[in-house]
Design a protein around this motif. Sequence first.
Motif, PDB file in Angstrom:
ATOM      1  N   MET A   1       0.854  -1.193   0.000  1.00 33.84           N
ATOM      2  CA  MET A   1       0.000   0.000   0.000  1.00 33.84           C
ATOM      3  C   MET A   1       0.882   1.233   0.000  1.00 33.84           C
ATOM      4  N   ASP A   2       1.291   1.692  -1.203  1.00 31.91           N
ATOM      5  CA  ASP A   2       2.166   2.854  -1.347  1.00 31.91           C
ATOM      6  C   ASP A   2       3.419   2.667  -0.499  1.00 31.91           C
ATOM      7  N   LYS A   3       3.587   3.508   0.501  1.00 32.62           N
ATOM      8  CA  LYS A   3       4.802   3.463   1.309  1.00 32.62           C
ATOM      9  C   LYS A   3       4.680   2.541   2.516  1.00 32.62           C
ATOM     10  N   PHE A   4       3.486   1.962   2.757  1.00 28.35           N
ATOM     11  CA  PHE A   4       3.282   1.128   3.935  1.00 28.35           C
ATOM     12  C   PHE A   4       3.390  -0.358   3.606  1.00 28.35           C
ATOM     13  N   VAL A   5       3.924  -1.101   4.552  1.00 25.94           N
ATOM     14  CA  VAL A   5       4.010  -2.556   4.440  1.00 25.94           C
ATOM     15  C   VAL A   5       3.342  -3.149   5.672  1.00 25.94           C
ATOM     16  N   PHE A   6       2.425  -4.110   5.448  1.00 21.54           N
ATOM     17  CA  PHE A   6       1.718  -4.768   6.542  1.00 21.54           C
ATOM     18  C   PHE A   6       1.983  -6.268   6.480  1.00 21.54           C
ATOM     19  N   GLY A   7       1.922  -6.915   7.629  1.00 23.52           N
ATOM     20  CA  GLY A   7       2.094  -8.363   7.644  1.00 23.52           C
ATOM     21  C   GLY A   7       1.591  -8.981   8.930  1.00 23.52           C
ATOM     22  N   VAL A   8       1.258 -10.268   8.859  1.00 28.20           N
ATOM     23  CA  VAL A   8       0.877 -11.043  10.039  1.00 28.20           C
ATOM     24  C   VAL A   8       2.019 -12.001  10.341  1.00 28.20           C
ATOM     25  N   ASN A   9       2.573 -11.940  11.555  1.00 34.57           N
ATOM     26  CA  ASN A   9       3.698 -12.807  11.873  1.00 34.57           C
ATOM     27  C   ASN A   9       3.231 -14.160  12.409  1.00 34.57           C
ATOM     28  N   ASP A  10       4.182 -15.020  12.798  1.00 34.43           N
ATOM     29  CA  ASP A  10       3.829 -16.365  13.251  1.00 34.43           C
ATOM     30  C   ASP A  10       3.153 -16.380  14.622  1.00 34.43           C
ATOM     31  N   LYS A  11       3.114 -15.222  15.280  1.00 34.18           N
ATOM     32  CA  LYS A  11       2.407 -15.108  16.559  1.00 34.18           C
ATOM     33  C   LYS A  11       0.992 -14.559  16.374  1.00 34.18           C
ATOM     34  N   LYS A  12       0.562 -14.433  15.102  1.00 35.24           N
ATOM     35  CA  LYS A  12      -0.774 -13.934  14.761  1.00 35.24           C
ATOM     36  C   LYS A  12      -0.936 -12.453  15.083  1.00 35.24           C
ATOM     37  N   GLU A  13       0.144 -11.695  15.009  1.00 39.50           N
ATOM     38  CA  GLU A  13       0.107 -10.265  15.270  1.00 39.50           C
ATOM     39  C   GLU A  13       0.272  -9.496  13.961  1.00 39.50           C
ATOM     40  N   ILE A  14      -0.409  -8.351  13.837  1.00 41.99           N
ATOM     41  CA  ILE A  14      -0.258  -7.498  12.666  1.00 41.99           C
ATOM     42  C   ILE A  14       0.746  -6.384  12.983  1.00 41.99           C
ATOM     43  N   TRP A  15       1.709  -6.214  12.069  1.00 37.46           N
ATOM     44  CA  TRP A  15       2.708  -5.166  12.219  1.00 37.46           C
ATOM     45  C   TRP A  15       2.767  -4.362  10.919  1.00 37.46           C
ATOM     46  N   TRP A  16       3.159  -3.097  11.034  1.00 37.36           N
ATOM     47  CA  TRP A  16       3.302  -2.253   9.852  1.00 37.36           C
ATOM     48  C   TRP A  16       4.575  -1.430   9.962  1.00 37.36           C
ATOM     49  N   CYS A  17       5.072  -1.016   8.807  1.00 40.72           N
ATOM     50  CA  CYS A  17       6.204  -0.095   8.782  1.00 40.72           C
ATOM     51  C   CYS A  17       6.069   0.820   7.577  1.00 40.72           C
ATOM     52  N   ASN A  18       6.742   1.956   7.648  1.00 40.44           N
ATOM     53  CA  ASN A  18       6.809   2.906   6.551  1.00 40.44           C
ATOM     54  C   ASN A  18       8.143   2.678   5.858  1.00 40.44           C
ATOM     55  N   ASN A  19       8.096   2.166   4.624  1.00 39.60           N
ATOM     56  CA  ASN A  19       9.357   1.817   3.970  1.00 39.60           C
ATOM     57  C   ASN A  19      10.140   3.030   3.467  1.00 39.60           C
ATOM     58  N   GLU A  20       9.586   4.219   3.684  1.00 38.12           N
ATOM     59  CA  GLU A  20      10.327   5.436   3.349  1.00 38.12           C
ATOM     60  C   GLU A  20      11.060   5.987   4.563  1.00 38.12           C
ATOM     61  N   GLU A  21      10.777   5.373   5.727  1.00 43.04           N
ATOM     62  CA  GLU A  21      11.424   5.831   6.943  1.00 43.04           C
ATOM     63  C   GLU A  21      12.251   4.690   7.537  1.00 43.04           C
ATOM     64  N   SER A  22      13.358   5.003   8.129  1.00 46.37           N
ATOM     65  CA  SER A  22      14.209   4.004   8.771  1.00 46.37           C
ATOM     66  C   SER A  22      14.963   4.661   9.910  1.00 46.37           C
ATOM     67  N   ASN A  23      15.515   3.843  10.808  1.00 43.81           N
ATOM     68  CA  ASN A  23      16.268   4.389  11.938  1.00 43.81           C
ATOM     69  C   ASN A  23      17.731   4.619  11.547  1.00 43.81           C
ATOM     70  N   ASP A  24      18.541   4.923  12.528  1.00 47.32           N
ATOM     71  CA  ASP A  24      19.953   5.228  12.261  1.00 47.32           C
ATOM     72  C   ASP A  24      20.719   4.042  11.694  1.00 47.32           C
TER      73      ASP A  24
END
Length: 208
Positions: A1-24
């Motif tokens: 979805m544009d700049k967002f990435v979503f996923g369900v992990n093996d613990k059945k949790e939903i996580w998202w990140c902005n692939n245009e942003e990153s840490n140091d």
Amino acid sequence: MDKFVFGVNDKKEIWWCNNEESNDDNNNVWTRVSDEEAEYFSDIIVHKGQIYALDLNSAIWWISLSELEIFQYGPSTPMDYYEFDDCKDKRLVEFCGELCIIHRFCKTFRVRRVDVERTTGFKVYKMNMELVEWVEVKSLGDNAFVMATDSCFSVVSSDYYGCLENAIYFTEEKDVNNVNVFKLGDGSVTNLVESSENCFHMFYPPFV
């Protein structure tokens, strides 16, 4: 979805990140999406430009991209299964432009003194917008569903030689080297014989 990435992990949790942003460290920062009433999910899908998630209680949630929060979308699907032992898996799939839910049922059989869990059937539901309730889909017409390890999608069976219409293709969790087919018409489950003439030979080794 544009700049967002979503996923369900093996613990059945939903996580998202902005692939245009990153840490140091140049890594994406992941944030969990949850609600007090829905913390764990079985599937996630993009449908008509919107993101929907299916929780473990068979309720669909809509994820707002502007707020990155979830909101329940309609009632849960029926869970009154009298002839089945266990609803093993629930998936979202787009079918003829509509959002559908697939429930997969399993039973445990005793084979040579060993308990073996096998898929016994499926039920498919779609939303009746007038009644605002889930209704069972009795036939897929000239379509088939493929329930892969990490995704579920529909195909027009007539487009693929050897593909059965009104059927669901899947593998067992502990027997991923064999593709099985469930016929929605008569409720039977059979093993798909590998053949170079069958369009599903592409799934050997099994689809992932």
